[in-house]
Scaffold this motif. Sequence first.
Motif, PDB file in Angstrom:
ATOM      1  N   ALA A  41      37.723  13.323  33.309  1.00 27.10           N
ATOM      2  CA  ALA A  41      36.600  14.205  33.659  1.00 27.10           C
ATOM      3  C   ALA A  41      36.458  14.315  35.170  1.00 27.10           C
ATOM      4  O   ALA A  41      36.179  15.398  35.707  1.00 27.10           O
ATOM      5  N   GLU A  42      36.675  13.210  35.873  1.00 25.53           N
ATOM      6  CA  GLU A  42      36.593  13.224  37.330  1.00 25.53           C
ATOM      7  C   GLU A  42      37.721  14.079  37.914  1.00 25.53           C
ATOM      8  O   GLU A  42      37.503  14.863  38.857  1.00 25.53           O
ATOM      9  N   ARG A  64      39.293  16.562  36.427  1.00 23.72           N
ATOM     10  CA  ARG A  64      38.994  17.963  36.107  1.00 23.72           C
ATOM     11  C   ARG A  64      37.950  18.533  37.069  1.00 23.72           C
ATOM     12  O   ARG A  64      38.097  19.647  37.569  1.00 23.72           O
ATOM     13  N   LYS A  65      36.931  17.760  37.316  1.00 23.65           N
ATOM     14  CA  LYS A  65      35.865  18.220  38.208  1.00 23.65           C
ATOM     15  C   LYS A  65      36.414  18.503  39.607  1.00 23.65           C
ATOM     16  O   LYS A  65      36.012  19.483  40.265  1.00 23.65           O
TER      17      LYS A  65
END
Length: 338
Positions: free
Chosen positions: A303-304, A306-307
Amino acid sequence: MMTKIFTAATTAVVLALAVQAVPALAQQPIVIKFSHVVANNTPKGKGAERFKQLAEERTKGRVKVEVYPNSQLYKDKEELEALQLGAVQMLAPSLAKFGPLGVKEYEVFDLPYIFPNRAVLARITEGPIGQGLFKKLESKGIKGLAYWDNGMKVMTANKPLHKVDDFRGMKMRIQSSKVLDEQFRALKANPQVLAFSEVYQAMQTGVVDGSENTPSNIYTQKVYEVQSQLTVSDHGYIGYAVIVNKKFWDNLPADIRTQLESAMKDATRYANAIAQQENEDALAAIKASGKTKVYYLTDAEKAEWRKAMLPVHKSMESRVGKDLIQEIYKETATLGAK
């Protein structure tokens, strides 16, 4: 008189030999030089060999396909020019190669985390979008025949790459792609454009610190021998376009073209079917070597990543086309992918 008889006899022999030579000349096979930059035991390499087999069988020897793997003839930066000049007839370059050629839309395939699964990807390459992109190559003297999968990319380095901050200051090898350049800058790394055939030595000597690629390419090029860490991130995609010199293709007899199209269709089905398994097998072999530690991102770490990388979609809209990116988003939504 004897001279005239001798001359007439000689002429008759020469004419007879010439007549016999015509069928022999007519039977000379059409040669297709198929050049690529990876090993034979990769999805692309095996696909090329399958096409050779099928093409020669179906044309009953009227076509001979000569496959040149591992940059034997041309390196990354040289092969497209060689195709346009007619020095080779067929290539299967990665999709990133068409951006520098002037068809920037192909760099949409380089956008990080844009393809959530194989189903979305297939809708793009096998549908109107993929065919539309092929049309854009024709003004460059290139005819697109098929899209071949390799797979999803992983990261390698000589230090763990788990968090975004781990990339800070790293010299990361990339193909010549503005999107990939932007991707690594988003991670605060320093992208370095380098030919695929030069990667191993560059890693060995510290010219670059790491790279992204598929497990099959990492394994067959022995990159794992000079990289102690591998992170399974699935952040990007590597695929290829099988292309031919358009003038050469257009000048082929119609029946030969039909047979080659049939061979390419079946070779494509084969290459795409084995790609995932080849990468899984390569990853297992890398683990078994004991030379490289394989790490899988946690959901939070992914998620990090992707962000950090998703803003690249927005910043590259003007280059690859906002409408094209939106069309891919729509396919993703249609298939309920995340």
